[in-house]
Design a protein around this motif. Structure first.
Motif, PDB file in Angstrom:
ATOM      1  N   SER A  62      -4.399  -2.622 -12.760  1.00 28.32           N
ATOM      2  CA  SER A  62      -5.596  -3.079 -12.065  1.00 28.32           C
ATOM      3  C   SER A  62      -6.430  -3.936 -12.998  1.00 28.32           C
ATOM      4  O   SER A  62      -6.638  -3.579 -14.163  1.00 28.32           O
ATOM      5  CB  SER A  62      -6.418  -1.872 -11.603  1.00 28.32           C
ATOM      6  N   THR A  63      -6.896  -5.065 -12.473  1.00 26.33           N
ATOM      7  CA  THR A  63      -7.752  -5.945 -13.257  1.00 26.33           C
ATOM      8  C   THR A  63      -8.960  -6.369 -12.411  1.00 26.33           C
ATOM      9  O   THR A  63      -8.927  -6.290 -11.179  1.00 26.33           O
ATOM     10  CB  THR A  63      -7.000  -7.210 -13.708  1.00 26.33           C
ATOM     11  N   ASN A  64      -9.986  -6.805 -13.097  1.00 25.10           N
ATOM     12  CA  ASN A  64     -11.202  -7.283 -12.428  1.00 25.10           C
ATOM     13  C   ASN A  64     -11.740  -8.435 -13.246  1.00 25.10           C
ATOM     14  O   ASN A  64     -12.070  -8.258 -14.423  1.00 25.10           O
ATOM     15  CB  ASN A  64     -12.216  -6.145 -12.324  1.00 25.10           C
ATOM     16  N   TYR A  65     -11.840  -9.608 -12.636  1.00 25.13           N
ATOM     17  CA  TYR A  65     -12.285 -10.811 -13.333  1.00 25.13           C
ATOM     18  C   TYR A  65     -13.654 -11.244 -12.831  1.00 25.13           C
ATOM     19  O   TYR A  65     -13.935 -11.182 -11.626  1.00 25.13           O
ATOM     20  CB  TYR A  65     -11.310 -11.960 -13.106  1.00 25.13           C
ATOM     21  N   ALA A  66     -14.455 -11.742 -13.729  1.00 22.45           N
ATOM     22  CA  ALA A  66     -15.670 -12.428 -13.318  1.00 22.45           C
ATOM     23  C   ALA A  66     -15.289 -13.687 -12.554  1.00 22.45           C
ATOM     24  O   ALA A  66     -14.274 -14.325 -12.858  1.00 22.45           O
ATOM     25  CB  ALA A  66     -16.509 -12.793 -14.534  1.00 22.45           C
ATOM     26  N   ASP A  67     -16.099 -14.040 -11.574  1.00 25.65           N
ATOM     27  CA  ASP A  67     -15.788 -15.220 -10.761  1.00 25.65           C
ATOM     28  C   ASP A  67     -15.646 -16.481 -11.612  1.00 25.65           C
ATOM     29  O   ASP A  67     -14.846 -17.363 -11.298  1.00 25.65           O
ATOM     30  CB  ASP A  67     -16.885 -15.434  -9.711  1.00 25.65           C
ATOM     31  N   SER A  68     -16.422 -16.548 -12.669  1.00 29.30           N
ATOM     32  CA  SER A  68     -16.440 -17.750 -13.499  1.00 29.30           C
ATOM     33  C   SER A  68     -15.127 -17.996 -14.236  1.00 29.30           C
ATOM     34  O   SER A  68     -14.882 -19.111 -14.711  1.00 29.30           O
ATOM     35  CB  SER A  68     -17.588 -17.682 -14.503  1.00 29.30           C
ATOM     36  N   VAL A  69     -14.281 -16.975 -14.350  1.00 33.11           N
ATOM     37  CA  VAL A  69     -13.034 -17.145 -15.100  1.00 33.11           C
ATOM     38  C   VAL A  69     -11.783 -16.927 -14.243  1.00 33.11           C
ATOM     39  O   VAL A  69     -10.663 -17.111 -14.735  1.00 33.11           O
ATOM     40  CB  VAL A  69     -12.982 -16.210 -16.327  1.00 33.11           C
TER      41      VAL A  69
END
Length: 127
Positions: A62-69
């Motif tokens: 599971s991963t979670n990225y900031a929208d900016s990246v």
């Protein structure tokens, strides 16, 4: 006790790529190992607050990225090597910051959930 050491920062031109690594050294009397931890990357530009970039769960599933990246950065981990990686592509000047690796037993985008931090590695993107 968990010690985190980042490496791989540097200078790159707009549109370039960099790979960051963060290796953990863990001394635990409770049996905690690297694979228990959610691992994250944060960044902080001069005069700005520390900003969440991405985290990966203990298994890597599971991963979670900031929208900016999103779509430009990729996080991965190798529990056998106690290491988390950040592949950064299509870098922009606004990605310039000190990048920190952090560890938490709870997946979160908030800095307060992370008990262990590295010293940071500088990423500079020139236009």
């Amino acid at each position: 006790q968990v010690q985190l050491v980042e490496s791989g920062g540097g200078w790159v031109q707009d549109g370039g790529s960099l790979n960051l690594s963060c290796t953990a050294s863990i001394r635990s009397t409770s049996g905690l190992t690297f694979s228990y931890f959610t691992m994250a990357w944060f960044r902080q530009a001069p005069g700005s607050e520390r900003q969440f970039v991405v985290y990966v769960s203990w298994s890597g599933g599971s991963t979670n990225y900031a929208d900016s990246v999103k779509g430009r950065f990729t996080i991965s981990r190798d529990n056998a090597k106690n290491t988390v990686y950040l592949r950064m592509e299509s870098l922009k000047p606004e990605d310039t910051a000190l990048y920190y690796c952090a560890a938490s037993l709870i997946p979160s985008t908030g800095t307060s959930r992370y008990n262990y931090w590295g010293q940071g590695t500088q990423v500079t993107v020139s236009s």
